[in-house]
Design an enzyme around this catalytic site. Structure first.
Site, PDB file in Angstrom:
ATOM      1  N   GLY A   1      -7.601  -3.338  -0.163  1.00 15.77           N
ATOM      2  CA  GLY A   1      -6.719  -2.407   0.563  1.00 15.77           C
ATOM      3  C   GLY A   1      -7.551  -1.314   1.215  1.00 15.77           C
ATOM      4  O   GLY A   1      -7.104  -0.178   1.377  1.00 15.77           O
TER       5      GLY A   1
ATOM      6  N   GLY B   1      -6.504   1.029   4.352  1.00 15.70           N
ATOM      7  CA  GLY B   1      -5.354   1.914   4.237  1.00 15.70           C
ATOM      8  C   GLY B   1      -5.743   3.389   4.208  1.00 15.70           C
ATOM      9  O   GLY B   1      -6.914   3.748   4.373  1.00 15.70           O
ATOM     10  N   GLN B   2      -4.728   4.238   3.979  1.00 24.10           N
ATOM     11  CA  GLN B   2      -4.949   5.696   4.050  1.00 24.10           C
ATOM     12  C   GLN B   2      -6.034   6.148   3.067  1.00 24.10           C
ATOM     13  O   GLN B   2      -6.929   6.903   3.431  1.00 24.10           O
ATOM     14  CB  GLN B   2      -3.645   6.457   3.762  1.00 24.10           C
ATOM     15  CG  GLN B   2      -3.781   7.954   4.026  1.00 24.10           C
ATOM     16  CD  GLN B   2      -2.642   8.804   3.482  1.00 24.10           C
ATOM     17  OE1 GLN B   2      -1.768   8.318   2.759  1.00 24.10           O
ATOM     18  NE2 GLN B   2      -2.643  10.067   3.820  1.00 24.10           N
TER      19      GLN B   2
ATOM     20  N   ARG C   1      -5.269  -6.765   6.480  1.00 26.48           N
ATOM     21  CA  ARG C   1      -5.348  -6.478   7.913  1.00 26.48           C
ATOM     22  C   ARG C   1      -6.814  -6.295   8.326  1.00 26.48           C
ATOM     23  O   ARG C   1      -7.709  -6.284   7.479  1.00 26.48           O
ATOM     24  CB  ARG C   1      -4.505  -5.276   8.308  1.00 26.48           C
ATOM     25  CG  ARG C   1      -4.774  -3.988   7.574  1.00 26.48           C
ATOM     26  CD  ARG C   1      -3.957  -2.856   8.198  1.00 26.48           C
ATOM     27  NE  ARG C   1      -3.654  -1.824   7.233  1.00 26.48           N
ATOM     28  CZ  ARG C   1      -3.375  -0.564   7.551  1.00 26.48           C
ATOM     29  NH1 ARG C   1      -3.340  -0.192   8.803  1.00 26.48           N
ATOM     30  NH2 ARG C   1      -3.109   0.327   6.626  1.00 26.48           N
TER      31      ARG C   1
ATOM     32  N   ASP D   1      -6.448 -11.560   0.607  1.00 25.08           N
ATOM     33  CA  ASP D   1      -5.076 -11.307   0.164  1.00 25.08           C
ATOM     34  C   ASP D   1      -5.096 -11.232  -1.363  1.00 25.08           C
ATOM     35  O   ASP D   1      -5.400 -12.222  -2.025  1.00 25.08           O
ATOM     36  CB  ASP D   1      -4.177 -12.457   0.644  1.00 25.08           C
ATOM     37  CG  ASP D   1      -2.726 -12.251   0.245  1.00 25.08           C
ATOM     38  OD1 ASP D   1      -2.433 -11.290  -0.497  1.00 25.08           O
ATOM     39  OD2 ASP D   1      -1.883 -13.060   0.677  1.00 25.08           O
TER      40      ASP D   1
ATOM     41  N   TYR E   1       9.461   1.254  -6.048  1.00 25.81           N
ATOM     42  CA  TYR E   1       8.043   1.656  -6.064  1.00 25.81           C
ATOM     43  C   TYR E   1       7.709   2.338  -7.391  1.00 25.81           C
ATOM     44  O   TYR E   1       6.719   2.007  -8.053  1.00 25.81           O
ATOM     45  CB  TYR E   1       7.807   2.594  -4.880  1.00 25.81           C
ATOM     46  CG  TYR E   1       6.430   3.217  -4.772  1.00 25.81           C
ATOM     47  CD1 TYR E   1       5.296   2.435  -4.598  1.00 25.81           C
ATOM     48  CD2 TYR E   1       6.288   4.606  -4.815  1.00 25.81           C
ATOM     49  CE1 TYR E   1       4.048   3.031  -4.472  1.00 25.81           C
ATOM     50  CE2 TYR E   1       5.044   5.206  -4.678  1.00 25.81           C
ATOM     51  CZ  TYR E   1       3.926   4.408  -4.507  1.00 25.81           C
ATOM     52  OH  TYR E   1       2.690   4.998  -4.377  1.00 25.81           O
TER      53      TYR E   1
HETATM   54  P1  NAD Z   1      -1.711   2.124   2.564  1.00 28.45           P
HETATM   55  O1  NAD Z   1      -0.418   1.434   2.779  1.00 28.45           O
HETATM   56  O2  NAD Z   1      -2.199   3.096   3.555  1.00 28.45           O
HETATM   57  O3  NAD Z   1      -2.870   1.051   2.339  1.00 28.45           O
HETATM   58  C1  NAD Z   1      -2.671  -0.117   1.588  1.00 28.45           C
HETATM   59  C2  NAD Z   1      -3.561  -1.191   2.174  1.00 28.45           C
HETATM   60  O4  NAD Z   1      -3.355  -2.385   1.419  1.00 28.45           O
HETATM   61  C3  NAD Z   1      -3.238  -1.514   3.648  1.00 28.45           C
HETATM   62  O5  NAD Z   1      -4.386  -1.423   4.437  1.00 28.45           O
HETATM   63  C4  NAD Z   1      -2.699  -2.940   3.591  1.00 28.45           C
HETATM   64  O6  NAD Z   1      -3.042  -3.714   4.727  1.00 28.45           O
HETATM   65  C5  NAD Z   1      -3.371  -3.462   2.340  1.00 28.45           C
HETATM   66  N1  NAD Z   1      -2.640  -4.603   1.768  1.00 28.45           N
HETATM   67  C6  NAD Z   1      -1.306  -4.789   1.731  1.00 28.45           C
HETATM   68  N2  NAD Z   1      -1.034  -5.982   1.168  1.00 28.45           N
HETATM   69  C7  NAD Z   1      -2.214  -6.545   0.841  1.00 28.45           C
HETATM   70  C8  NAD Z   1      -2.570  -7.768   0.238  1.00 28.45           C
HETATM   71  N3  NAD Z   1      -1.642  -8.659  -0.140  1.00 28.45           N
HETATM   72  N4  NAD Z   1      -3.882  -8.012   0.035  1.00 28.45           N
HETATM   73  C9  NAD Z   1      -4.837  -7.131   0.447  1.00 28.45           C
HETATM   74  N5  NAD Z   1      -4.549  -5.965   1.041  1.00 28.45           N
HETATM   75  C10 NAD Z   1      -3.243  -5.672   1.238  1.00 28.45           C
HETATM   76  O7  NAD Z   1      -1.607   2.803   1.113  1.00 28.45           O
HETATM   77  P2  NAD Z   1      -2.425   4.071   0.564  1.00 28.45           P
HETATM   78  O8  NAD Z   1      -1.638   5.270   0.890  1.00 28.45           O
HETATM   79  O9  NAD Z   1      -3.840   3.979   0.941  1.00 28.45           O
HETATM   80  O10 NAD Z   1      -2.249   3.838  -0.999  1.00 28.45           O
HETATM   81  C11 NAD Z   1      -3.214   3.189  -1.780  1.00 28.45           C
HETATM   82  C12 NAD Z   1      -2.739   3.197  -3.216  1.00 28.45           C
HETATM   83  O11 NAD Z   1      -2.554   4.547  -3.647  1.00 28.45           O
HETATM   84  C13 NAD Z   1      -1.405   2.496  -3.444  1.00 28.45           C
HETATM   85  O12 NAD Z   1      -1.411   1.894  -4.714  1.00 28.45           O
HETATM   86  C14 NAD Z   1      -0.419   3.631  -3.455  1.00 28.45           C
HETATM   87  O13 NAD Z   1       0.714   3.326  -4.206  1.00 28.45           O
HETATM   88  C15 NAD Z   1      -1.235   4.719  -4.122  1.00 28.45           C
HETATM   89  N6  NAD Z   1      -0.724   6.056  -3.817  1.00 28.45           N
HETATM   90  C16 NAD Z   1      -0.807   6.544  -2.550  1.00 28.45           C
HETATM   91  C17 NAD Z   1      -0.326   7.821  -2.267  1.00 28.45           C
HETATM   92  C18 NAD Z   1      -0.386   8.418  -0.890  1.00 28.45           C
HETATM   93  O14 NAD Z   1       0.180   9.497  -0.660  1.00 28.45           O
HETATM   94  N7  NAD Z   1      -1.076   7.771   0.057  1.00 28.45           N
HETATM   95  C19 NAD Z   1       0.251   8.584  -3.297  1.00 28.45           C
HETATM   96  C20 NAD Z   1       0.354   8.029  -4.561  1.00 28.45           C
HETATM   97  C21 NAD Z   1      -0.165   6.776  -4.828  1.00 28.45           C
HETATM   98  C1  AKB Z   2       4.936   7.911  -1.239  1.00 28.22           C
HETATM   99  O1  AKB Z   2       5.500   8.881  -0.681  1.00 28.22           O
HETATM  100  O2  AKB Z   2       5.470   6.829  -1.459  1.00 28.22           O
HETATM  101  C2  AKB Z   2       3.519   8.113  -1.699  1.00 28.22           C
HETATM  102  C3  AKB Z   2       3.490   8.487  -3.141  1.00 28.22           C
HETATM  103  C4  AKB Z   2       3.792   9.872  -3.547  1.00 28.22           C
HETATM  104  O3  AKB Z   2       3.264   7.653  -3.972  1.00 28.22           O
HETATM  105  N1  AKB Z   2       2.890   9.079  -0.876  1.00 28.22           N
END
Ligand code: NAD
Ligand code: AKB
Length: 313
Positions: A10, A13-14, A38, A54, A144
């Protein structure tokens, strides 16, 4: 000392983009393999190896782990809260099976460490609203949140039963300028900066008085690395650690942005995400993380706002 070889799943992602770059600084570019479903994020291009992967395809994941001599996995692939409510089955399936695939492979291949993030979304309407503690009533009301809470107990189980050294943080909403957020309820706090600079106004999908726990990305990356580097015997939580950065409402962040962009205006059109936000705490007590591995945030709302605007400009 065994050489560490890290796989980030992943990575486009962000969080993935910034965490991959930070890990490459620690372990060396060629020792951190970025992977995603992606395409490779442009900020990662040329900085180290990338594979298309994946996480749901366990065999292919296993092959990559063996072929690349992986010793640590950071699993970031997930469906976040807002997208999850639109497709609960997909969210449950990816968030659970992806984690189980990684934990099984970690056990079989005796990986040194695994990182998997949870979220403040584990907390539900019956959890304390203010300074929500590490251990409290946890009854999540989003798919979630349910998947994250179940995931926390899978991590705890794999640690207790098989000795897999899996570590986790319940991130608050994360705010960053390098890569876009991916379908969460806290995404407004990123969008607002882009719209303020591009349009001078923002229409917020949450009410003005909705307080939520938030954190600036540099703090989140540092928290992750500090937890992963902490001695195992210091860690008393093997589900997931509360960490706190700041807590603010849309009205408060708008006031802060106005200090830099006086003409900025905001209006409020709450949608289905308001209900998700209402179910979460307003602020988090992270005293256990502070005691166990010395966690301390650096950024507050005003420091973060200044840094976000400077970098986005
Ligand atoms: P994001 O959606 O920006 O990135 C997730 C990445 O995973 C994407 O690039 C997507 O293409 C990839 N992905 C999706 N399905 C996939 C698969 N089957 N195989 C491989 N890659 C795949 O999410 P994020 O914000 O970077 O979050 C990362 C983690 O942190 C997640 O577990 C999320 O729950 C957790 N999290 C994020 C936040 C936040 O505010 N960003 C807050 C709390 C927890
Ligand atoms: C969301 O809003 O879903 C995420 C999180 C707090 O896990 N940023």
């Amino acid at each position: 000392m065994t050489k560490e070889k890290v796989l980030v799943i992943g990575a486009s992602g962000q969080i993935g983009v910034e965490l991959t770059l930070a890990l490459r600084k620690i372990y060396g570019n060629s020792n951190v393999v970025a992977s995603d479903l992606r395409e490779e994020n442009e900020l990662l291009r040329g900085s180290g190896p990338y594979v298309s992967l994946d996480v749901m395809n366990k065999e292919m994941l296993h092959v990559q782990v063996i072929r690349q001599n992986i010793t640590q996995i950071y699993l970031l692939a997930a469906i976040l809260s807002a997208t999850g409510e639109k497709n609960p089955n997909l969210a449950w399936h990816l968030n659970m099976q992806g984690l189980l695939n990684v934990l099984d492979i970690a056990r079989e291949e005796k990986l040194h460490k695994v990182y998997w993030p949870s979220s403040i979304a584990v907390f539900g309407p019956t959890s304390p609203k203010k300074d929500c503690p590490q251990r409290t009533i946890i009854e999540p009301s989003t798919v979630y949140g349910i998947s994250k809470y179940a995931g926390e107990f899978w991590c705890n189980y794999f640690f207790g039963r098989y000795g897999v050294d899996v570590r986790s943080i319940r991130y608050p909403g994360l705010i960053s300028y390098k890569s876009a957020p991916g379908g969460g309820t806290t995404d407004y706090a990123v969008e607002i900066f882009h719209e303020a600079l591009e349009e001078g106004k923002y229409s917020c999908f949450l009410r003005e008085d909705t307080y939520l726990p938030m954190m600036y990305m540099p703090d989140a990356i540092r928290a992750t690395i500090e937890l992963m580097e902490a001695p195992s015997d210091k860690l008393t939580v093997r589900t997931s650690y509360n960490v706190a950065g700041m807590s603010f409402s849309p009205k408060e962040i708008a006031v802060e942005i106005k200090q830099h962009i006086p003409k900025f205006t905001i209006d409020y059109k709450p949608d289905y995400r308001q209900q998700i936000a209402n179910s979460w705490p307003e602020s988090i007590d992270d005293s256990v993380a502070r005691t166990d591995w010395g966690w301390k945030p650096e950024y507050d709302l005003s420091l973060m706002t200044k840094d976000m605007l400077e970098n986005l400009r």
